[in-house]
Motif scaffolding. Structure first.
Motif, PDB file in Angstrom:
ATOM      1  N   LEU A  54       0.969  -1.236   0.048  1.00 16.13           N
ATOM      2  CA  LEU A  54       0.037   0.169  -0.140  1.00 16.13           C
ATOM      3  C   LEU A  54       0.942   1.133  -0.006  1.00 16.13           C
ATOM      4  CD1 LEU A  54      -2.885  -1.042   2.611  1.00 16.13           C
ATOM      5  CD2 LEU A  54      -2.963  -0.864   0.066  1.00 16.13           C
ATOM      6  N   LEU A  55       1.993   1.427   0.706  1.00 15.07           N
ATOM      7  CA  LEU A  55       2.821   2.329   0.869  1.00 15.07           C
ATOM      8  C   LEU A  55       3.450   2.799  -0.668  1.00 15.07           C
ATOM      9  CD1 LEU A  55       4.446   4.410   2.404  1.00 15.07           C
ATOM     10  CD2 LEU A  55       6.201   2.816   2.784  1.00 15.07           C
ATOM     11  N   PHE A  56       4.005   1.803  -1.097  1.00 17.82           N
ATOM     12  CA  PHE A  56       4.465   1.891  -2.651  1.00 17.82           C
ATOM     13  C   PHE A  56       3.582   2.119  -3.579  1.00 17.82           C
ATOM     14  CE2 PHE A  56       8.396   0.123  -0.364  1.00 17.82           C
ATOM     15  CZ  PHE A  56       9.336   0.928  -0.653  1.00 17.82           C
ATOM     16  N   THR A  57       2.530   1.609  -3.499  1.00 15.94           N
ATOM     17  CA  THR A  57       1.366   1.966  -4.607  1.00 15.94           C
ATOM     18  C   THR A  57       1.047   3.483  -4.409  1.00 15.94           C
ATOM     19  OG1 THR A  57       0.542  -0.293  -4.174  1.00 15.94           O
ATOM     20  CG2 THR A  57      -0.965   1.566  -5.205  1.00 15.94           C
ATOM     21  N   TRP A  58       0.944   3.913  -2.953  1.00 17.34           N
ATOM     22  CA  TRP A  58       0.640   5.188  -3.043  1.00 17.34           C
ATOM     23  C   TRP A  58       1.729   6.199  -3.467  1.00 17.34           C
ATOM     24  CZ3 TRP A  58       2.818   8.243   1.462  1.00 17.34           C
ATOM     25  CH2 TRP A  58       2.542   9.492   1.359  1.00 17.34           C
ATOM     26  N   ARG A  59       3.075   5.856  -3.182  1.00 17.70           N
ATOM     27  CA  ARG A  59       4.251   6.745  -3.415  1.00 17.70           C
ATOM     28  C   ARG A  59       4.295   6.603  -4.823  1.00 17.70           C
ATOM     29  NH1 ARG A  59       5.993  10.535  -1.435  1.00 17.70           N
ATOM     30  NH2 ARG A  59       8.151   9.968  -1.767  1.00 17.70           N
ATOM     31  N   THR A  60       4.016   5.713  -5.812  1.00 16.92           N
ATOM     32  CA  THR A  60       4.335   5.649  -6.886  1.00 16.92           C
ATOM     33  C   THR A  60       3.166   5.972  -7.771  1.00 16.92           C
ATOM     34  OG1 THR A  60       3.614   3.266  -7.144  1.00 16.92           O
ATOM     35  CG2 THR A  60       6.130   3.889  -6.918  1.00 16.92           C
ATOM     36  N   GLY A  62       0.199   4.505  -7.996  1.00 14.57           N
ATOM     37  CA  GLY A  62      -0.392   3.215  -8.638  1.00 14.57           C
ATOM     38  C   GLY A  62       0.494   2.415  -9.708  1.00 14.57           C
ATOM     39  N   VAL A  63       1.713   3.134  -9.875  1.00 17.53           N
ATOM     40  CA  VAL A  63       2.524   2.153 -11.149  1.00 17.53           C
ATOM     41  C   VAL A  63       3.015   1.076 -10.426  1.00 17.53           C
ATOM     42  CG1 VAL A  63       4.592   2.578 -12.268  1.00 17.53           C
ATOM     43  CG2 VAL A  63       3.313   4.523 -11.942  1.00 17.53           C
ATOM     44  N   LEU A  64       3.187   0.766  -9.183  1.00 20.90           N
ATOM     45  CA  LEU A  64       3.598  -0.361  -8.650  1.00 20.90           C
ATOM     46  C   LEU A  64       2.671  -1.663  -9.000  1.00 20.90           C
ATOM     47  CD1 LEU A  64       5.560  -2.015  -6.435  1.00 20.90           C
ATOM     48  CD2 LEU A  64       3.850  -1.650  -4.875  1.00 20.90           C
ATOM     49  N   LEU A  65       1.402  -1.314  -8.927  1.00 20.99           N
ATOM     50  CA  LEU A  65       0.570  -2.547  -9.293  1.00 20.99           C
ATOM     51  C   LEU A  65      -0.096  -2.369 -10.643  1.00 20.99           C
ATOM     52  CD1 LEU A  65      -1.627  -2.502  -6.088  1.00 20.99           C
ATOM     53  CD2 LEU A  65       0.265  -3.873  -6.771  1.00 20.99           C
ATOM     54  N   SER A  66       0.490  -1.664 -11.461  1.00 18.47           N
ATOM     55  CA  SER A  66       0.053  -1.538 -12.975  1.00 18.47           C
ATOM     56  C   SER A  66       0.489  -3.021 -13.530  1.00 18.47           C
ATOM     57  CB  SER A  66       0.940  -0.404 -13.785  1.00 18.47           C
ATOM     58  OG  SER A  66       2.373  -0.769 -13.741  1.00 18.47           O
ATOM     59  N   PRO A  67      -0.082  -3.381 -14.680  1.00 16.59           N
ATOM     60  CA  PRO A  67      -0.043  -4.739 -15.432  1.00 16.59           C
ATOM     61  C   PRO A  67       1.340  -4.960 -15.732  1.00 16.59           C
ATOM     62  CG  PRO A  67      -2.249  -3.662 -16.031  1.00 16.59           C
ATOM     63  CD  PRO A  67      -1.512  -2.670 -15.280  1.00 16.59           C
ATOM     64  N   SER A  68       1.965  -3.923 -16.476  1.00 21.45           N
ATOM     65  CA  SER A  68       3.207  -4.239 -16.900  1.00 21.45           C
ATOM     66  C   SER A  68       4.352  -4.191 -15.799  1.00 21.45           C
ATOM     67  CB  SER A  68       3.757  -2.882 -18.010  1.00 21.45           C
ATOM     68  OG  SER A  68       3.668  -1.719 -17.093  1.00 21.45           O
ATOM     69  N   ILE A 369       8.300 -17.327   0.720  1.00 20.15           N
ATOM     70  CA  ILE A 369       7.797 -16.579  -0.399  1.00 20.15           C
ATOM     71  C   ILE A 369       7.279 -15.226  -0.210  1.00 20.15           C
ATOM     72  CG2 ILE A 369       6.207 -16.546  -2.284  1.00 20.15           C
ATOM     73  CD1 ILE A 369       8.361 -18.676  -2.534  1.00 20.15           C
ATOM     74  N   VAL A 370       6.578 -15.030   0.862  1.00 21.36           N
ATOM     75  CA  VAL A 370       6.159 -13.703   1.476  1.00 21.36           C
ATOM     76  C   VAL A 370       7.498 -12.973   1.684  1.00 21.36           C
ATOM     77  CG1 VAL A 370       4.796 -12.393   2.872  1.00 21.36           C
ATOM     78  CG2 VAL A 370       3.824 -14.433   2.111  1.00 21.36           C
ATOM     79  N   GLY A 371       8.237 -13.368   2.542  1.00 22.20           N
ATOM     80  CA  GLY A 371       9.387 -12.453   2.648  1.00 22.20           C
ATOM     81  C   GLY A 371      10.323 -12.112   1.480  1.00 22.20           C
ATOM     82  N   GLY A 372      10.283 -13.027   0.526  1.00 15.63           N
ATOM     83  CA  GLY A 372      10.832 -12.803  -0.852  1.00 15.63           C
ATOM     84  C   GLY A 372      10.204 -11.580  -1.400  1.00 15.63           C
ATOM     85  N   LEU A 373       8.844 -11.666  -1.589  1.00 13.52           N
ATOM     86  CA  LEU A 373       8.192 -10.607  -2.017  1.00 13.52           C
ATOM     87  C   LEU A 373       8.090  -9.486  -1.074  1.00 13.52           C
ATOM     88  CD1 LEU A 373       4.644 -12.848  -2.698  1.00 13.52           C
ATOM     89  CD2 LEU A 373       6.518 -11.783  -4.270  1.00 13.52           C
ATOM     90  N   ILE A 374       8.209  -9.335   0.067  1.00 13.59           N
ATOM     91  CA  ILE A 374       8.595  -8.201   0.453  1.00 13.59           C
ATOM     92  C   ILE A 374       9.714  -7.370   0.169  1.00 13.59           C
ATOM     93  CG2 ILE A 374       9.074  -6.892   2.787  1.00 13.59           C
ATOM     94  CD1 ILE A 374       7.175  -9.108   4.071  1.00 13.59           C
ATOM     95  N   MET A 375      10.803  -8.099  -0.152  1.00 11.46           N
ATOM     96  CA  MET A 375      12.147  -7.822  -0.841  1.00 11.46           C
ATOM     97  C   MET A 375      11.933  -7.286  -1.881  1.00 11.46           C
ATOM     98  SD  MET A 375      14.211  -7.876   1.734  1.00 11.46           S
ATOM     99  CE  MET A 375      15.797  -7.763   1.310  1.00 11.46           C
ATOM    100  N   ALA A 376      11.160  -8.042  -2.788  1.00 20.15           N
ATOM    101  CA  ALA A 376      11.087  -7.651  -4.112  1.00 20.15           C
ATOM    102  C   ALA A 376      10.254  -6.435  -4.336  1.00 20.15           C
ATOM    103  CB  ALA A 376      10.261  -8.860  -4.982  1.00 20.15           C
ATOM    104  N   VAL A 377       9.053  -6.228  -3.759  1.00 21.68           N
ATOM    105  CA  VAL A 377       8.335  -4.906  -3.884  1.00 21.68           C
ATOM    106  C   VAL A 377       9.085  -3.825  -3.152  1.00 21.68           C
ATOM    107  CG1 VAL A 377       6.257  -3.817  -2.607  1.00 21.68           C
ATOM    108  CG2 VAL A 377       6.101  -6.317  -3.508  1.00 21.68           C
ATOM    109  N   MET A 378       9.896  -3.994  -2.133  1.00 30.63           N
ATOM    110  CA  MET A 378      10.691  -2.835  -1.728  1.00 30.63           C
ATOM    111  C   MET A 378      11.717  -2.344  -2.641  1.00 30.63           C
ATOM    112  SD  MET A 378      11.342  -3.653   2.192  1.00 30.63           S
ATOM    113  CE  MET A 378      12.649  -2.459   2.238  1.00 30.63           C
TER     114      MET A 378
END
Length: 418
Positions: A54-60, A62-68, A369-378
């Motif tokens: 949610l933080l990075f979606t707001w800061r970007t 919405g680009v973070l959750l864009s399809p591409s 996997i969730v831990g890896g996703l946290i690192m990936a999203v960050m």
């Protein structure tokens, strides 16, 4: 003469010989706050993941959750998630593996030499990479399990050894490109099978089937816990959880469907997650890994062949390192001497952020996997925001430290230690 009552066993006087039926075990339900309090480590991981998204979606914007971007996120970090699956099993067993980055480089290099330099079929390179990974895992397992050298030392030596072998194999030069079939592993997509109307129907169908399967398995697991009088969430909360998971998964599927469809590497990753989650939860081998990490002496006294289990844990890590090496070389369309640099730290961080304990005996594949996703999203979010590389490293280091500190706090809280 022996009576029927005597054969059946003595019965309390005055009850006519009839034994009262055993009372049914109560079925305990709980609300969301109780479940979160009782599972503070697991719930904290998921809450942190949601907060970071949610933080990075707001800061970007919405680009973070864009399809591409979501598609690129899957393609760019899939090999780290594969390594995290193997690493969390190593850590659960009470060990560590510092060599996986070098093994990724070596397996990719072997594949590149056979396919690119010698012109062999693309699948020969993949098979050779897997064989090399298994041999590396057996090498580590032998020294750790049968010679008794600590895994930290063995894999530290392996990190240097296999990096040097990579340089020898590649003769200090990069090799590219791979054939198109080889590239499809990390860059290919399955789409158009059921037609499309501005989005890929096949992707949506696959994810819908996955959601239905998840709902069925969760319902069965809930009934099994109720049968043993274990605590479960109330039915409204259970249904709400399923609806939230379904909404999130289908929203993710929609983003992929409106981009390029279902990535092949996501299918590979999903299969690995399902297989290894089942192995760690529902097999003797998986339970013995937890037993060894939790209490080695008790596991030995219980008859667990600790040497055999430790050996195969490292063989498995070598195999998954080879899979990650194939994915990475396919993604980069070549092999480089410096490939896989620092991958071991990302995999270790994913396991610890995902709830694995430093002392062993605790951790899950899904948590890793969730831990890896946290690192990936960050990482992805900070790249989108243009954060400097030095600042990214500082933030990731602090997140890892805080995650381990939280795990230690949760463990002390659960044991009553302050």
């Amino acid at each position: 003469m022996t009576s029927t009552q005597d054969l059946a066993g003595s019965a309390p006087a005055g009850d006519g010989g009839a034994r009262p039926p055993a009372p049914a075990a109560p079925r305990r339900t709980s609300n969301v706050l109780t479940l979160m309090r009782d599972n503070v480590r697991t719930s904290g991981i998921y809450l942190a993941f949601v907060a970071i998204v949610l933080l990075f979606t707001w800061r970007t914007d919405g680009v973070l959750l864009s399809p591409s971007n979501l598609t690129n996120l899957v393609l760019q970090y899939s090999y780290i998630l594969v390594l995290a699956i193997g690493m969390v099993m190593v850590i659960i067993a009470g060990h560590i593996d510092l060599s996986v980055g070098s093994v990724v480089a070596l397996t990719g290099a072997v594949s590149a030499v056979l396919v690119i330099q010698q012109g062999m079929p693309w699948w020969v390179g993949m098979v050779a990479a897997l064989v090399v990974g298994l041999l590396v895992g057996a090498w580590h397992g032998f020294w750790v399990a049968y010679i008794g050298i600590p895994a930290f030392i063995v894999t530290l030596a392996g990190m240097l050894l296999f990096r040097g072998m990579t340089l020898r194999v590649l003769d200090n030069v990069s090799l590219s490109p791979f054939p198109e079939q080889y590239q499809q592993v990390a860059s290919g997509f399955l789409n158009g099978w059921f037609g499309g109307y501005g989005y890929d129907v096949f992707t949506l169908v696959v994810f819908a089937v996955a959601v239905a399967g998840y709902a069925v398995t969760q319902l069965r697991a809930r009934r099994a816990r109720q049968a043993y009088a274990q605590q479960v969430e109330s039915m409204p909360l259970f249904v709400l959880k399923l609806l939230v998971v379904a909404a999130v998964v289908m929203a993710f599927a929609w983003q992929l469907a409106t981009s390029r469809g279902l990535p092949v590497v996501l299918i590979v990753l999903a299969v690995l997650i399902l297989v290894y989650a089942a192995v760690t939860k529902s097999t003797i081998f998986g339970r013995q890994i937890y037993a060894i990490g939790g209490n080695l002496s008790a596991a030995q006294l219980s008859g667990v062949n600790t040497r055999k289990i430790n050996f195969w844990v490292f063989v498995n890590m070598g195999f998954l390192s080879a899979v990650a090496g194939i994915i990475y070389s396919s993604r980069s369309n070549g092999a480089q001497p410096a490939a896989g640099n620092m991958f071991e730290l990302d995999a270790i961080a994913a396991a610890f952020i995902g709830g694995a304990a430093v002392t062993g005996g605790v951790g899950t594949v899904v948590g890793a996997i969730v831990g890896g996703l946290i690192m990936a999203v960050m990482s992805n979010g900070m790249q989108l925001l243009g954060v400097e590389q030095s600042t990214q490293s500082i933030i990731r280091g602090l997140v890892l430290l805080l995650a381990v500190a939280f795990a230690v706090y949760a463990k002390r809280r659960g044991s009553g230690v302050r």
